[in-house]
Enzyme design. Sequence first.
Site, PDB file in Angstrom:
ATOM      1  N   THR A 193      26.895  46.272  37.101  1.00  0.00           N
ATOM      2  CA  THR A 193      28.157  46.087  36.422  1.00  0.00           C
ATOM      3  C   THR A 193      29.394  45.229  35.707  1.00  0.00           C
ATOM      4  O   THR A 193      29.421  44.508  35.465  1.00  0.00           O
ATOM      5  CB  THR A 193      29.196  47.368  36.390  1.00  0.00           C
ATOM      6  N   LYS A 222      23.194  45.730  43.146  1.00  0.00           N
ATOM      7  CA  LYS A 222      24.119  45.484  42.566  1.00  0.00           C
ATOM      8  C   LYS A 222      25.623  46.097  42.997  1.00  0.00           C
ATOM      9  O   LYS A 222      25.637  46.409  44.337  1.00  0.00           O
ATOM     10  CB  LYS A 222      24.167  46.110  41.347  1.00  0.00           C
ATOM     11  N   THR A 233      30.792  49.910  43.872  1.00  0.00           N
ATOM     12  CA  THR A 233      30.125  50.158  43.862  1.00  0.00           C
ATOM     13  C   THR A 233      28.946  49.729  44.449  1.00  0.00           C
ATOM     14  O   THR A 233      28.068  48.130  43.892  1.00  0.00           O
ATOM     15  CB  THR A 233      29.673  51.236  43.187  1.00  0.00           C
ATOM     16  N   GLU A 320      34.007  40.159  42.892  1.00  0.00           N
ATOM     17  CA  GLU A 320      34.988  40.101  41.986  1.00  0.00           C
ATOM     18  C   GLU A 320      36.635  38.893  42.376  1.00  0.00           C
ATOM     19  O   GLU A 320      37.365  38.922  43.155  1.00  0.00           O
ATOM     20  CB  GLU A 320      35.824  41.324  41.521  1.00  0.00           C
ATOM     21  N   ASN A 459      40.238  43.881  38.189  1.00  0.00           N
ATOM     22  CA  ASN A 459      40.460  45.543  37.991  1.00  0.00           C
ATOM     23  C   ASN A 459      41.596  45.299  37.652  1.00  0.00           C
ATOM     24  O   ASN A 459      41.593  47.176  37.331  1.00  0.00           O
ATOM     25  CB  ASN A 459      40.275  45.666  40.356  1.00  0.00           C
ATOM     26  N   THR A 464      39.181  48.598  30.216  1.00  0.00           N
ATOM     27  CA  THR A 464      39.299  48.340  28.730  1.00  0.00           C
ATOM     28  C   THR A 464      38.214  47.944  28.199  1.00  0.00           C
ATOM     29  O   THR A 464      37.730  47.090  29.470  1.00  0.00           O
ATOM     30  CB  THR A 464      40.550  47.423  28.877  1.00  0.00           C
TER      31      THR A 464
END
Length: 464
Positions: A193, A222, A233, A320, A459, A464
């Site tokens: 993702t 992942k 996740t 991230e 985040n 979007t």
Amino acid sequence: MAASFKALPQQLTLTRSFARCYSVSAESIPAAKKKYVPTEGSYPQGFQASGILVGVKPGNKTKPDLAFLTSDRPCAAAAVFTKNKFQAAPVTFSRDLLKRRGNRGIRGVLINSGCANAVTGKGGLEDASLMAKAADEQLGGEDGAGSSTIVMSTGVIGQRLPIDKIVGNVGAAHGALGSGHKDWLACATAICTTDTFPKLMSRTFSLPSSPGVEYRMAGMTKGAGMIHPNMATLLGVVATDAPIAPGVMPSVLKHAVDRSFNSITIDGDTSTNDTVALLANGAAGGQEISSVDSPDYAAFQTVLSDFSADLAKLIVRDGEGATKFVTIRVVDSASEEAARKVASTIARSPLVKTALYGRDANWGRILCATGYALISEPGQDINEVASIVSEKTNVSFVPTDGSAELKLLVNGEPETVDEARASEILELEDLEILVKLGTGDKQATYWTCDYSHEYITINGDYRT
């Protein structure tokens, strides 16, 4: 060990200015991350994999988002699932499937990215069932015990799957199956993702009872955000051609997950969809592992735990907004549980993580997190927390370039910190925080990353 890599500690020379998006293509992998993507592998016999584009997420026209992993024979299987109370439909479906089948007779795993199928009610459960049924039809149909396909989903919570797109393309995913490296890599890519690179590993190993047999293990995972498993996740699948009895699969997987996927954190959030599955088809032959007391079980447990830890570390390296890979090691603890709580608390602390990003040797934040880690409720008497004694606590930065550790706190007393030396250590991409509690001989390790400005950007723009 096949398809391995050695990530040498190095100073960061690249500012991450790329945009993360659903499912990663080879062209979009940041230069600094390409070293973590294998160019070849040694994959277990009897398994095939594929990853294709079906357009689960609106607007995705180029990136694979449906992954299919199959075995040419029934597998013993086990899985560890999220402990989030709002468990996604595929979690509920797959847990019930494994229970009903007694951890045996599994033929495949079907995974979509782009939609989590979480908090979707009865309709979501029906969609998960339809995914499994479509896969079963490609694998010869259901048997007397029902479906033989584990399903997983990852993506945005609260939206129904575009189930027609998925079910209508399972045949294409089956047609794309292959046993080569490119097939496994496509499968690993399709589950991504906000990941910036596919996370795939493989290796060979042997077992005491069959020293002449080469066994193989491959795994994909992942995750880049919403990672604080209590199995984030986080999805993972490990496949092996070793012969393992269904009865011992849950215990060997739980042991491995506790020391790997349950020992990492990116942002402290636990997802609705976390699933790590283990499949063993026995295609390589040899003596079946059927007893937890056997030498083969112990050997396989070590192999799986080490392999799972290496997979889990890839998630942290792709956190991230992350610029650093940080090992939190807590030693000399009165109990392993206390050590894990302290390590986890430090690893999740936003103040610690932002200080690391800012290259600020603010050890007070580490000590603060250590001090409240074992307090279970407001107002608890600190004297009840016997596992932490201030005058016995030591904190250090340990560089990963082989140079000496930098002591920050010794027996509860602050050291005069060489700020220049601290800055050198904090410039490294890899570093370790070492906490010695001085109250016992137990220890625990967690892996985490820092927080940068990019974490908020990613985040804030997630939907979007």
